[in-house]
Write an enzyme that holds these catalytic residues in place. Structure first.
Site, PDB file in Angstrom:
ATOM      1  N   HIS A 165      58.550  24.680  53.804  1.00  0.00           N
ATOM      2  CA  HIS A 165      57.363  25.518  54.021  1.00  0.00           C
ATOM      3  C   HIS A 165      57.303  25.964  55.490  1.00  0.00           C
ATOM      4  CE1 HIS A 165      55.452  23.024  50.573  1.00  0.00           C
ATOM      5  NE2 HIS A 165      55.724  24.209  50.090  1.00  0.00           N
ATOM      6  N   LYS A 198      49.339  21.774  38.009  1.00  0.00           N
ATOM      7  CA  LYS A 198      49.677  20.563  38.786  1.00  0.00           C
ATOM      8  C   LYS A 198      48.429  19.774  39.140  1.00  0.00           C
ATOM      9  CE  LYS A 198      53.595  22.738  41.228  1.00  0.00           C
ATOM     10  NZ  LYS A 198      53.999  23.282  42.545  1.00  0.00           N
ATOM     11  N   ARG A 210      63.740  29.185  46.711  1.00  0.00           N
ATOM     12  CA  ARG A 210      64.732  28.184  47.104  1.00  0.00           C
ATOM     13  C   ARG A 210      66.078  28.427  46.442  1.00  0.00           C
ATOM     14  NH1 ARG A 210      60.927  23.387  45.647  1.00  0.00           N
ATOM     15  NH2 ARG A 210      60.615  24.969  44.080  1.00  0.00           N
ATOM     16  N   SER A 263      57.935  19.608  47.612  1.00  0.00           N
ATOM     17  CA  SER A 263      56.836  18.637  47.673  1.00  0.00           C
ATOM     18  C   SER A 263      57.002  17.594  46.566  1.00  0.00           C
ATOM     19  CB  SER A 263      55.495  19.345  47.505  1.00  0.00           C
ATOM     20  OG  SER A 263      55.327  20.307  48.502  1.00  0.00           O
TER      21      SER A 263
HETATM   22  O1  PNS Z   1      53.152  25.801  45.592  1.00  0.00           O
HETATM   23  P1  PNS Z   1      52.880  26.292  44.194  1.00  0.00           P
HETATM   24  O2  PNS Z   1      52.212  25.220  43.350  1.00  0.00           O
HETATM   25  O3  PNS Z   1      54.106  26.866  43.521  1.00  0.00           O
HETATM   26  O4  PNS Z   1      51.828  27.512  44.370  1.00  0.00           O
HETATM   27  C1  PNS Z   1      51.368  28.213  43.247  1.00  0.00           C
HETATM   28  C2  PNS Z   1      50.114  29.006  43.612  1.00  0.00           C
HETATM   29  C3  PNS Z   1      49.052  28.077  44.167  1.00  0.00           C
HETATM   30  C4  PNS Z   1      50.459  30.064  44.643  1.00  0.00           C
HETATM   31  C5  PNS Z   1      49.613  29.701  42.309  1.00  0.00           C
HETATM   32  O5  PNS Z   1      49.412  28.751  41.304  1.00  0.00           O
HETATM   33  C6  PNS Z   1      48.343  30.511  42.537  1.00  0.00           C
HETATM   34  O6  PNS Z   1      48.419  31.632  42.968  1.00  0.00           O
HETATM   35  N1  PNS Z   1      47.184  29.868  42.255  1.00  0.00           N
HETATM   36  C7  PNS Z   1      45.870  30.496  42.379  1.00  0.00           C
HETATM   37  C8  PNS Z   1      45.369  30.950  40.995  1.00  0.00           C
HETATM   38  C9  PNS Z   1      46.072  32.247  40.629  1.00  0.00           C
HETATM   39  O7  PNS Z   1      45.772  33.282  41.187  1.00  0.00           O
HETATM   40  N2  PNS Z   1      47.072  32.167  39.741  1.00  0.00           N
HETATM   41  C10 PNS Z   1      47.937  33.293  39.423  1.00  0.00           C
HETATM   42  C11 PNS Z   1      47.322  34.188  38.395  1.00  0.00           C
HETATM   43  S1  PNS Z   1      48.329  34.188  37.007  1.00  0.00           S
END
Ligand code: PNS
Length: 177
Positions: free
Chosen positions: A17, A41, A96, A134
């Site tokens: 990150h 998650k 990644r 993570s």
């Molecule tokens: O580090 P991650 O868990 O891969 O991040 C995913 C994240 C938090 C960026 C994604 O789940 C997200 O954007 N969450 C906010 C809710 C949302 O807008 N979801 C996408 C709409 S389908």
């Protein structure tokens, strides 16, 4: 002002990150690292802890550009709403390896349906960080392994101790183990 949002769970922040933060800040006037919920998650760290760990990692770099141009924030809601609220021109995410792409492409497509102006930048990660995540950090720390090569040094002890505390006793004992 060109604002980029770097969204994620950051549960916890890793050196992968940090590499994206250092590179993404060069592409904009302001980079907002935003802790958002991922409904798939269950987080190990609270939002407050995650924000503090990210901020501590940025501060520890002692880099003027990072200090001036990176902001850490949290939002409980949709990424597109957050992007609208802060006037972001795009989001940035690290890729990644090839297997990350389908998930990221799906998220981008969903976000574009919700917000026509939504734009996304996908940055390929450094090859040596392709397997740092993570999830791996949580797994290694849980069993007492060394995570010092995976997380920013400044928060390594905190992350390790915190994940050790979360360790649950085994429900079933096999061969007395
Ligand atoms: O580090 P991650 O868990 O891969 O991040 C995913 C994240 C938090 C960026 C994604 O789940 C997200 O954007 N969450 C906010 C809710 C949302 O807008 N979801 C996408 C709409 S389908």
């Amino acid at each position: 002002m060109n604002i980029l949002v770097y969204p994620g769970s950051f549960d916890p922040i890793t050196i992968g990150h940090m590499d994206i933060i250092r590179r993404a800040v060069k592409l904009c006037d302001q980079l907002i690292v935003a802790v958002l919920p991922n409904s798939n998650k269950k987080a190990a760290f609270s939002v407050k802890e995650r924000v503090e760990l990210i901020q501590a990692s940025i501060d520890a770099e002692k880099d003027f550009t990072l200090a001036e141009r990176v902001k850490v924030d949290a939002y409980h809601g949709l990424l597109v709403d957050y992007c609208r609220n802060v006037g972001a021109m795009a989001t940035v995410r690290g890729i990644r390896r090839e297997s990350d792409f389908p998930y990221e492409a799906e998220q981008v497509a969903a976000n574009r349906l919700l917000y026509r102006e939504y734009e996304a930048i996908l940055l390929p990660c450094r090859p040596d960080l392709a397997f740092t995540s993570s999830t791996i950090v949580r797994e290694v720390a849980k069993y007492g392994g060394d995570i010092s090569g995976m997380v920013p040094q400044v928060c390594c002890d905190y992350i390790f101790k915190r994940l050790q505390l979360k360790k649950q006793p085994a429900e079933v004992k096999i061969n007395g183990g």
